[in-house]
Design a protein around this motif. Structure first.
Motif, short mmCIF file in Angstrom:
data_model
loop_
_atom_site.label_atom_id
_atom_site.label_comp_id
_atom_site.label_asym_id
_atom_site.label_seq_id
_atom_site.Cartn_x
_atom_site.Cartn_y
_atom_site.Cartn_z
N UNK A 14 -14.90 7.45 5.65
CA UNK A 14 -14.09 8.43 4.93
C UNK A 14 -12.74 8.66 5.59
N UNK A 15 -12.62 8.20 6.83
CA UNK A 15 -11.37 8.41 7.58
C UNK A 15 -10.97 7.09 8.22
N UNK A 16 -9.90 6.47 7.72
CA UNK A 16 -9.52 5.14 8.18
C UNK A 16 -8.12 5.14 8.79
N UNK A 17 -7.93 4.22 9.74
CA UNK A 17 -6.65 4.07 10.43
C UNK A 17 -6.05 2.72 10.06
N UNK A 18 -4.82 2.72 9.53
CA UNK A 18 -4.15 1.49 9.11
C UNK A 18 -3.16 1.06 10.18
N UNK A 19 -3.27 -0.20 10.63
CA UNK A 19 -2.30 -0.76 11.57
C UNK A 19 -1.06 -1.15 10.77
N UNK A 20 0.05 -0.43 11.02
CA UNK A 20 1.26 -0.60 10.21
C UNK A 20 2.43 -1.02 11.09
N UNK A 21 2.85 -2.29 10.94
CA UNK A 21 4.03 -2.75 11.66
C UNK A 21 5.29 -2.48 10.86
N UNK A 22 5.15 -2.44 9.54
CA UNK A 22 6.31 -2.29 8.65
C UNK A 22 6.70 -3.58 7.98
N UNK A 23 6.07 -4.71 8.38
CA UNK A 23 6.32 -5.98 7.72
C UNK A 23 5.68 -6.01 6.35
N UNK A 24 5.93 -7.08 5.60
CA UNK A 24 5.45 -7.14 4.22
C UNK A 24 3.93 -7.08 4.12
N UNK A 28 2.24 -3.82 2.39
CA UNK A 28 1.46 -4.03 1.18
C UNK A 28 0.09 -3.36 1.29
N UNK A 29 -0.54 -3.57 2.43
CA UNK A 29 -1.86 -2.97 2.67
C UNK A 29 -1.78 -1.45 2.59
N UNK A 30 -0.80 -0.88 3.26
CA UNK A 30 -0.67 0.58 3.24
C UNK A 30 -0.45 1.10 1.83
N UNK A 31 0.47 0.47 1.08
CA UNK A 31 0.79 0.93 -0.27
C UNK A 31 -0.45 0.94 -1.16
N UNK A 32 -1.27 -0.13 -1.05
CA UNK A 32 -2.48 -0.22 -1.88
C UNK A 32 -3.50 0.87 -1.52
N UNK A 33 -3.76 1.01 -0.21
CA UNK A 33 -4.76 1.99 0.21
C UNK A 33 -4.30 3.41 -0.04
N UNK A 34 -3.02 3.65 0.12
CA UNK A 34 -2.50 5.00 -0.16
C UNK A 34 -2.60 5.31 -1.65
N UNK A 35 -2.29 4.32 -2.49
CA UNK A 35 -2.34 4.51 -3.94
C UNK A 35 -3.76 4.83 -4.42
N UNK A 36 -4.74 4.15 -3.83
CA UNK A 36 -6.12 4.31 -4.29
C UNK A 36 -6.96 5.18 -3.35
N UNK A 162 4.21 -8.58 -3.10
CA UNK A 162 5.53 -8.38 -3.71
C UNK A 162 6.15 -7.03 -3.34
N UNK A 163 5.67 -6.42 -2.26
CA UNK A 163 6.23 -5.15 -1.80
C UNK A 163 7.72 -5.31 -1.45
N UNK A 164 8.51 -4.32 -1.83
CA UNK A 164 9.96 -4.39 -1.57
C UNK A 164 10.37 -3.60 -0.31
N UNK A 165 9.66 -2.52 -0.02
CA UNK A 165 10.08 -1.62 1.07
C UNK A 165 9.46 -2.03 2.40
N UNK A 166 9.89 -3.15 2.94
CA UNK A 166 9.35 -3.61 4.22
C UNK A 166 10.48 -4.08 5.13
N UNK A 167 10.16 -4.25 6.41
CA UNK A 167 11.12 -4.73 7.40
C UNK A 167 10.89 -6.22 7.64
N UNK A 168 11.95 -6.97 7.70
CA UNK A 168 11.85 -8.41 7.96
C UNK A 168 12.16 -8.66 9.43
#
Length: 405
Positions: A14-24, A28-36, A162-168
């Motif tokens: 019920x409580x998950x931690x997402x490893x977020x570097x900011x890359x695509x 993408x993973x964060x956007x999907x899990x946050x949305x759902x 196809x996420x647009x808001x990421x760091x390259x």
């Protein structure tokens, strides 16, 4: 999110931690899990490591921190220090993730590894000559910290994102690291020869995974102890399975690195008759006695039995008696090359006696000899010579007593 739902990836979490570097990938993973998140009934937190290797690193951290603050998602951050290498950075990240999970009661770490990562990992291990068991790619879920590590995107390619808001991260295009060379140079060249090269690597990895499942289940069904391997049961297995049993056993010791030649030497020793004590590295030795083989840590030495020998009968102690000539000189020493003892009318080498009687290796190494006038009358705690036995009823003798200190 069909992948998540169909495979029940977050059931029990019920409580998950997402490893977020900011890359695509991770974005993408964060956007999907946050949305759902509500549909999946998940509370989400984010962990970010600022590696401090690019000028943009601090700005990216601040942007991510601000984004998470706006949507009320907990943001945890730490900073890598010291000389940067891929392995050191990875170890740092996962130690940080573990700490965050344990301190904040997250039961699941989620990372954005995808099928291209699997191809790169398997190919890199092949280049380095890894064994079969390490060509199984990346597991979708495994035990981690106080819960699980889950990778929901393994069945997707990076080109699917196809996420647009990421760091390259421009360092991904620099070929000083092996993984970057594999991604940017080697695989594209191999795809010119075989456009389905990535698919072939993934297929190979799945076949290896299936083969290792069969092997691991066979080993599991043998019910070996974790710390010791029953020698008779081991030698009764097919020689090919013996190879994997030893690999599986050694994998329990993560602080030991054993090359192919050393592994083959250990396997030869185990198959060969006789007891052995083979040094592995500065901390471990492989011990083989008549019943088992196992690794022993030199930092945890086994206790050595010490005896005291006296002409005075001890009180309130368990003791054994030895008979020697009247007023004879005696002393106790350790085992020496060429030692012999008279047993059942045969002047036998102590070494041969130990082998014939299958005396444990540690007892051999710690054996103490009672020497009387230049001859061995007793191997303390192990064997009494005919010389001593013949004096039991003699009129002119001395009785010695020995007992554990």
């Amino acid at each position: 999110m069909e992948e998540v739902k169909n495979n029940h990836l977050f059931d029990g979490h019920s409580k998950i931690l997402i490893a977020l570097s900011g890359g695509i990938d991770s974005q993408t993973l964060f956007n999907l899990l946050y949305k759902f998140r509500k549909e999946l009934n998940l509370e989400i937190g984010v962990a970010h490591v600022n590696h401090k290797v690019r000028a943009e690193s601090d700005d990216e951290e601040n942007i991510l921190r601000h984004r998470m603050s706006e949507i009320d998602v907990p943001f945890y951050c730490d900073y890598f220090t010291g000389e940067f290498t891929e392995s050191k950075a990875r170890d740092f990240r996962y130690k940080f993730f573990q700490k965050v999970m344990e301190e904040n009661n997250y039961t699941c770490l989620v990372t954005a590894h995808h099928s291209d990562d699997v191809v790169e990992t398997v190919f890199m291990r092949q280049l380095r000559g890894s064994r079969l068991r390490y060509l199984t790619g990346i597991k979708q879920r495994q035990t981690f910290a106080n819960g699980e590590l889950i990778r929901p995107l393994l069945n997707f390619k990076k080109s699917d994102f196809d996420t647009k808001d990421y760091f390259d991260d421009y360092t991904n295009y620099k070929n000083e690291y092996l993984r970057n060379r594999i991604r940017n140079l080697y695989i594209p060249e191999l795809e010119k020869e075989n456009p389905a090269f990535k698919k072939s690597i993934l297929s190979l990895s799945k076949e290896v995974d299936a083969a290792m499942d069969i092997i691991n289940n066979s080993i599991k069904n043998l019910n070996f102890e974790k710390d010791k391997i029953d020698l008779e049961k081991f030698l009764n297995q097919d020689r090919s399975l013996q190879y994997f049993i030893l690999q599986d056993y050694l994998d329990n010791y993560k602080d030991i690195s054993i090359g192919r030649d050393q592994f083959d030497q250990l396997l030869h020793i185990i198959r060969k008759s006789g007891q052995f004590n083979q040094r592995i590295n500065k901390n471990y030795s492989l011990i083989k006695d008549d019943k088992n083989f196992y690794l022993a840590s030199d930092s945890l030495p086994e206790s050595k039995i010490e005896y005291e020998v006296s002409r005075i009968k001890p009180q309130n102690l368990d003791y054994k008696e030895i008979y020697i000539p009247k007023d004879a000189n005696f002393f106790v020493r350790g085992r020496e090359v060429g030692d012999r003892i008279l047993l059942n009318g045969i002047n036998k080498k102590v070494k041969r006696y130990f082998i014939d009687q299958k005396i444990p290796l540690k007892m051999r190494e710690n054996a103490q000899m009672l020497v009387v006038e230049g001859q061995i009358y007793e191997i303390l705690g192990i064997a009494t010579s005919d010389l001593s036995k013949s004096l039991k009823n003699a009129k002119m003798n001395d009785t010695l007593y020995y007992f554990e200190r």
